[in-house]
Design an enzyme around this catalytic site. Structure first.
Site, PDB file in Angstrom:
ATOM      1  N   HIS A  55      -6.397  57.798  63.655  1.00  0.00           N
ATOM      2  CA  HIS A  55      -7.069  56.554  63.253  1.00  0.00           C
ATOM      3  C   HIS A  55      -8.458  56.797  62.648  1.00  0.00           C
ATOM      4  CE1 HIS A  55      -3.914  54.727  65.663  1.00  0.00           C
ATOM      5  NE2 HIS A  55      -4.319  55.397  66.729  1.00  0.00           N
ATOM      6  N   SER A  83      -5.135  50.902  60.992  1.00  0.00           N
ATOM      7  CA  SER A  83      -6.214  51.272  61.919  1.00  0.00           C
ATOM      8  C   SER A  83      -7.491  51.775  61.265  1.00  0.00           C
ATOM      9  CB  SER A  83      -5.696  52.324  62.908  1.00  0.00           C
ATOM     10  OG  SER A  83      -5.391  53.524  62.230  1.00  0.00           O
ATOM     11  N   ASP A 143      -2.299  62.592  66.088  1.00  0.00           N
ATOM     12  CA  ASP A 143      -2.276  61.470  67.031  1.00  0.00           C
ATOM     13  C   ASP A 143      -0.969  60.717  66.807  1.00  0.00           C
ATOM     14  OD1 ASP A 143      -2.549  59.154  68.501  1.00  0.00           O
ATOM     15  OD2 ASP A 143      -4.561  58.684  67.810  1.00  0.00           O
ATOM     16  N   GLU A 205      -3.043  64.069  70.442  1.00  0.00           N
ATOM     17  CA  GLU A 205      -3.880  63.075  71.114  1.00  0.00           C
ATOM     18  C   GLU A 205      -3.144  62.183  72.106  1.00  0.00           C
ATOM     19  OE1 GLU A 205      -7.132  62.574  70.739  1.00  0.00           O
ATOM     20  OE2 GLU A 205      -7.487  60.491  71.288  1.00  0.00           O
ATOM     21  N   ASN A 230      -3.534  64.702  75.428  1.00  0.00           N
ATOM     22  CA  ASN A 230      -3.362  63.449  76.154  1.00  0.00           C
ATOM     23  C   ASN A 230      -3.442  63.647  77.668  1.00  0.00           C
ATOM     24  OD1 ASN A 230      -2.533  60.502  76.224  1.00  0.00           O
ATOM     25  ND2 ASN A 230      -0.940  61.435  77.494  1.00  0.00           N
ATOM     26  N   LYS A 235      -8.859  62.583  79.225  1.00  0.00           N
ATOM     27  CA  LYS A 235      -8.292  61.785  78.136  1.00  0.00           C
ATOM     28  C   LYS A 235      -7.490  60.622  78.720  1.00  0.00           C
ATOM     29  CE  LYS A 235      -5.939  60.299  74.514  1.00  0.00           C
ATOM     30  NZ  LYS A 235      -4.927  59.257  74.595  1.00  0.00           N
ATOM     31  N   ASP A 239      -9.417  57.244  78.288  1.00  0.00           N
ATOM     32  CA  ASP A 239      -9.137  56.569  77.008  1.00  0.00           C
ATOM     33  C   ASP A 239      -7.993  55.562  77.185  1.00  0.00           C
ATOM     34  OD1 ASP A 239      -7.330  56.357  74.701  1.00  0.00           O
ATOM     35  OD2 ASP A 239      -8.415  57.949  73.697  1.00  0.00           O
ATOM     36  N   ASN A 240      -6.853  56.031  77.675  1.00  0.00           N
ATOM     37  CA  ASN A 240      -5.693  55.148  77.789  1.00  0.00           C
ATOM     38  C   ASN A 240      -6.010  53.958  78.694  1.00  0.00           C
ATOM     39  OD1 ASN A 240      -4.983  57.691  76.832  1.00  0.00           O
ATOM     40  ND2 ASN A 240      -2.867  57.543  77.547  1.00  0.00           N
ATOM     41  N   CYS A 244      -8.364  50.956  76.735  1.00  0.00           N
ATOM     42  CA  CYS A 244      -7.548  49.752  76.521  1.00  0.00           C
ATOM     43  C   CYS A 244      -8.117  48.561  77.287  1.00  0.00           C
ATOM     44  CB  CYS A 244      -6.095  50.006  76.918  1.00  0.00           C
ATOM     45  SG  CYS A 244      -5.259  51.119  75.754  1.00  0.00           S
ATOM     46  N   HIS A 350       2.073  53.180  70.955  1.00  0.00           N
ATOM     47  CA  HIS A 350       1.761  53.867  69.694  1.00  0.00           C
ATOM     48  C   HIS A 350       2.584  53.386  68.503  1.00  0.00           C
ATOM     49  CE1 HIS A 350      -0.223  56.968  67.377  1.00  0.00           C
ATOM     50  NE2 HIS A 350       0.926  57.152  66.770  1.00  0.00           N
ATOM     51  N   HIS A 403     -10.851  51.831  70.554  1.00  0.00           N
ATOM     52  CA  HIS A 403     -11.703  52.086  71.717  1.00  0.00           C
ATOM     53  C   HIS A 403     -13.150  52.329  71.287  1.00  0.00           C
ATOM     54  CE1 HIS A 403      -7.969  52.217  73.630  1.00  0.00           C
ATOM     55  NE2 HIS A 403      -7.876  53.485  73.964  1.00  0.00           N
ATOM     56  N   SER A 411     -12.263  61.856  74.884  1.00  0.00           N
ATOM     57  CA  SER A 411     -11.017  62.281  74.235  1.00  0.00           C
ATOM     58  C   SER A 411     -11.295  63.304  73.139  1.00  0.00           C
ATOM     59  CB  SER A 411     -10.318  61.093  73.595  1.00  0.00           C
ATOM     60  OG  SER A 411     -10.202  60.047  74.509  1.00  0.00           O
ATOM     61  N   GLN A 415     -10.348  67.130  72.344  1.00  0.00           N
ATOM     62  CA  GLN A 415      -9.734  67.564  71.076  1.00  0.00           C
ATOM     63  C   GLN A 415     -10.474  68.773  70.514  1.00  0.00           C
ATOM     64  OE1 GLN A 415      -7.215  67.194  69.251  1.00  0.00           O
ATOM     65  NE2 GLN A 415      -6.319  65.182  69.586  1.00  0.00           N
TER      66      GLN A 415
HETATM   67  P1  NAI Z   1       2.752  56.052  80.393  1.00  0.00           P
HETATM   68  O1  NAI Z   1       3.971  56.866  80.324  1.00  0.00           O
HETATM   69  O2  NAI Z   1       1.663  56.374  81.362  1.00  0.00           O
HETATM   70  O3  NAI Z   1       3.123  54.504  80.655  1.00  0.00           O
HETATM   71  C1  NAI Z   1       4.197  53.831  80.073  1.00  0.00           C
HETATM   72  C2  NAI Z   1       4.844  53.024  81.192  1.00  0.00           C
HETATM   73  O4  NAI Z   1       5.849  52.169  80.637  1.00  0.00           O
HETATM   74  C3  NAI Z   1       5.531  53.913  82.236  1.00  0.00           C
HETATM   75  O5  NAI Z   1       5.024  53.643  83.527  1.00  0.00           O
HETATM   76  C4  NAI Z   1       7.007  53.535  82.100  1.00  0.00           C
HETATM   77  O6  NAI Z   1       7.688  53.587  83.343  1.00  0.00           O
HETATM   78  C5  NAI Z   1       6.939  52.125  81.557  1.00  0.00           C
HETATM   79  N1  NAI Z   1       8.148  51.691  80.862  1.00  0.00           N
HETATM   80  C6  NAI Z   1       9.000  52.418  80.088  1.00  0.00           C
HETATM   81  N2  NAI Z   1      10.022  51.662  79.654  1.00  0.00           N
HETATM   82  C7  NAI Z   1       9.799  50.419  80.136  1.00  0.00           C
HETATM   83  C8  NAI Z   1      10.503  49.183  80.032  1.00  0.00           C
HETATM   84  N3  NAI Z   1      11.651  49.100  79.355  1.00  0.00           N
HETATM   85  N4  NAI Z   1       9.984  48.101  80.648  1.00  0.00           N
HETATM   86  C9  NAI Z   1       8.840  48.169  81.364  1.00  0.00           C
HETATM   87  N5  NAI Z   1       8.127  49.316  81.507  1.00  0.00           N
HETATM   88  C10 NAI Z   1       8.597  50.427  80.898  1.00  0.00           C
HETATM   89  O7  NAI Z   1       2.150  56.039  78.905  1.00  0.00           O
HETATM   90  P2  NAI Z   1       0.674  55.568  78.479  1.00  0.00           P
HETATM   91  O8  NAI Z   1      -0.213  56.744  78.468  1.00  0.00           O
HETATM   92  O9  NAI Z   1       0.329  54.368  79.229  1.00  0.00           O
HETATM   93  O10 NAI Z   1       0.936  55.214  76.941  1.00  0.00           O
HETATM   94  C11 NAI Z   1       1.771  54.130  76.557  1.00  0.00           C
HETATM   95  C12 NAI Z   1       1.800  54.017  75.033  1.00  0.00           C
HETATM   96  O11 NAI Z   1       0.493  53.690  74.544  1.00  0.00           O
HETATM   97  C13 NAI Z   1       2.171  55.303  74.309  1.00  0.00           C
HETATM   98  O12 NAI Z   1       2.899  54.972  73.152  1.00  0.00           O
HETATM   99  C14 NAI Z   1       0.830  55.880  73.916  1.00  0.00           C
HETATM  100  O13 NAI Z   1       0.936  56.780  72.844  1.00  0.00           O
HETATM  101  C15 NAI Z   1       0.064  54.641  73.559  1.00  0.00           C
HETATM  102  N6  NAI Z   1      -1.395  54.681  73.623  1.00  0.00           N
HETATM  103  C16 NAI Z   1      -2.050  53.736  72.868  1.00  0.00           C
HETATM  104  C17 NAI Z   1      -3.411  53.662  72.875  1.00  0.00           C
HETATM  105  C18 NAI Z   1      -4.090  52.648  72.039  1.00  0.00           C
HETATM  106  O14 NAI Z   1      -5.302  52.726  71.863  1.00  0.00           O
HETATM  107  N7  NAI Z   1      -3.410  51.669  71.490  1.00  0.00           N
HETATM  108  C19 NAI Z   1      -4.248  54.577  73.687  1.00  0.00           C
HETATM  109  C20 NAI Z   1      -3.461  55.503  74.483  1.00  0.00           C
HETATM  110  C21 NAI Z   1      -2.094  55.539  74.446  1.00  0.00           C
END
Ligand code: NAI
Length: 482
Positions: A55, A83, A143, A205, A230, A235, A239-240, A244, A350, A403, A411, A415
């Site tokens: 981003h 983004s 990322d 990332e 990550n 991180k 960050d996550n 958020c 993502h 963020h 983060s 990196q």
């Molecule tokens: P994580 O793996 O810690 O959490 C995802 C959760 O979703 C898990 O607990 C999982 O059990 C649950 N899950 C999976 N399928 C599901 C369903 N059908 N119904 C309900 N829950 C379900 O992953 P994290 O780190 O929380 O990241 C999540 C996403 O966010 C990823 O795609 C990551 O790349 C992205 N991300 C986005 C950011 C942003 O700024 N927008 C920042 C950091 C990560």
């Protein structure tokens, strides 16, 4: 290559505004600035040619200039079509010493609101290095894994004219990538193979990109080593979560300005991102309901005081829906058909496949209307309207600015240290996926304490011996969960 043409941004005249915000951000990014100082003389990234796909925000600008300060050459693209902050991109193209008429910065290919064709073209430009032996980078900073994916798919395509997973061209995105690879095959049938041969590694990332890397490792198709940034504690647990917690409501507020207090909000997924999102909405006074598939995370949500139930149970009752799963098909068109009038639907995971946008568009008689960029109403045949943010792409970067600096300093310090590790110690990292050594993780946290006035207690040697650690750390075993 003429530096004046070796970049593409929306509006180069925004550079001065971008530079002012970069200067403010530097103060809020003590980790990156400390790393610049520590390595100013050693120049550990001298000789590194880093292609970044991340981003293109103000915070990323500080990362890019840190890599340059450590000796690297850099080319950059954003990792999402919505983004980019156009003023940050302009400032990076101009550079601290250039002017819009005489840009001296980093070749950057990014603007807010790219088409898919433009997006993949930008990724290709960031990966294509003029005047180098292989025409490519020797490091990738990724990322979500799109730069890494393009290289891997390119190599497969050049090997046997096939790209498993893309051949069906089932999505627009797959079609666009296939077209791009078809074109590069015509231009240089060994482009990606040559380019991949010199890449020492990638630092990744985000959760979703890391998934892709482990998948390639399992299948034996990974071409170079990777550091999973990550899963550095500094991180994903910051960050996550805290990132958020800040940027989710920022996105909802800027998009809709709806009062969140008193509303019912559903957060799908209670991982690191979901935890931050739920807290963010609760902090505004929303009643938050969580959905989960993992009993551990579901129990955590319940213990944190949230109702945990299925989407079906609440689909017609809630006002705000946010997907955070990194999984696909979480909110389907048939779900959206059941929502309340003016329910708000957004994704912060993502990729854009958590919300079934394609299915929504196919509902007979549905009408999409743009309120403003990245905010759309969808009117069902019966007159019911739902509001979809950022067309189902990550709303905190599409509707707000992602963020804030301080959390991204963590983060991006991870990196930067990961880039130094992979670039300077190629022998220590044979092809595979690694996490950052814990002493570096602790170092990144340490670099952020002073700015917050934190006074750390120092272990006494006998205490250190009693719990079996060194006085200077690491303090926890690798399996510790924080
Ligand atoms: P994580 O793996 O810690 O959490 C995802 C959760 O979703 C898990 O607990 C999982 O059990 C649950 N899950 C999976 N399928 C599901 C369903 N059908 N119904 C309900 N829950 C379900 O992953 P994290 O780190 O929380 O990241 C999540 C996403 O966010 C990823 O795609 C990551 O790349 C992205 N991300 C986005 C950011 C942003 O700024 N927008 C920042 C950091 C990560």
């Amino acid at each position: 290559v003429d530096k004046r043409q070796d970049f593409k941004v929306a509006d180069i005249s925004l550079a001065e505004f971008g530079r002012k915000e970069i200067t403010l951000a530097e103060h809020e990014m003590p980790g990156l600035m400390a790393i610049r100082k520590e390595y100013a003389e050693a120049q550990p990234l001298a000789g590194a040619r880093i292609t970044g796909s991340l981003h293109m925000t103000v915070q990323t600008a500080v990362l890019i200039e840190t890599l340059v300060a450590l000796g690297a050459q850099v080319r950059w693209a954003s990792c999402n079509i919505f983004s980019t902050q156009d003023h940050a991109a302009a400032a990076i193209a101009v550079g601290p010493d250039g002017t819009p008429d005489d840009p001296k910065g980093v070749p950057v290919f990014a603007w807010k609101g790219e088409t898919l064709e433009e997006y993949w073209w930008c990724t290709e430009q960031a990966l294509t290095w003029p005047d180098t032996p292989t025409g490519g980078p020797n490091m990738i900073l990724d990322d979500g894994g799109d730069a890494t994916l393009l290289v891997h798919k390119g190599v497969e395509y050049e090997k046997d004219g096939k790209v498993p997973g893309l051949e069906t061209a089932e999505s627009d995105e797959h079609r666009v990538i296939l077209q791009l690879l078809h074109r590069t095959l015509g231009e240089n049938p060994q482009k990606w193979t040559q380019l991949a041969s010199e890449i020492r590694g990638v630092t990744e990332e985000t959760t979703t990109g890391v998934h892709r890397l482990y998948e390639m490792q399992r299948e034996g198709t990974l071409l170079f080593p990777a550091i999973n940034v990550n899963d550095a504690v500094t991180k994903s647990k910051f960050d996550n979560k805290y990132g958020c917690r800040h940027s989710l409501i920022d996105g909802i507020n800027r998009a809709t300005d709806v009062l969140i207090g008193g509303k019912t909000a559903v957060v799908c997924g209670y991982g690191d991102v979901g935890k931050g999102c739920a807290e963010s909405l609760r902090g505004q006074g929303a009643r938050v309901i969580v959905t989960e598939i993992d009993p551990i995370c579901a129990l955590q949500a319940a213990m944190d005081g949230y109702q945990v139930t299925t989407l079906d149970e609440v689909i017609d009752k809630a006002d705000i829906f946010v997907t955070t799963t990194g999984n696909k098909d979480i909110i389907m068109a048939s779900d959206m058909a059941k929502m309340k009038h003016q329910a708000i639907v957004g994704n912060i995971g993502h990729f854009d496949n958590e919300i079934d946008m394609a299915g929504l568009a196919k509902i007979p008689g549905i009408v999409k209307d743009e309120v403003k960029p990245q905010v759309h109403t969808w009117t069902f045949p019966d007159g019911k309207v739902i509001i979809v943010l950022s067309e189902g792409r990550l709303l905190n970067l599409g509707n707000a600015t992602g963020h804030p600096s301080f959390v991204m300093s963590n983060s991006f310090a991870d990196q930067t240290l990961a880039q130094i590790e992979l670039f300077t110690k190629p022998d220590a990292y044979p092809t595979g996926v690694y996490t950052l050594p814990k002493h570096l993780d602790e170092k990144v946290a340490r670099l952020h304490l002073d700015a917050l006035g934190v006074k750390l207690t120092t272990l006494r040697p006998e205490q250190a011996a009693y719990i079996g650690v060194e006085v200077e750390g690491p303090y926890k075993p690798d399996h510790y969960r924080y």
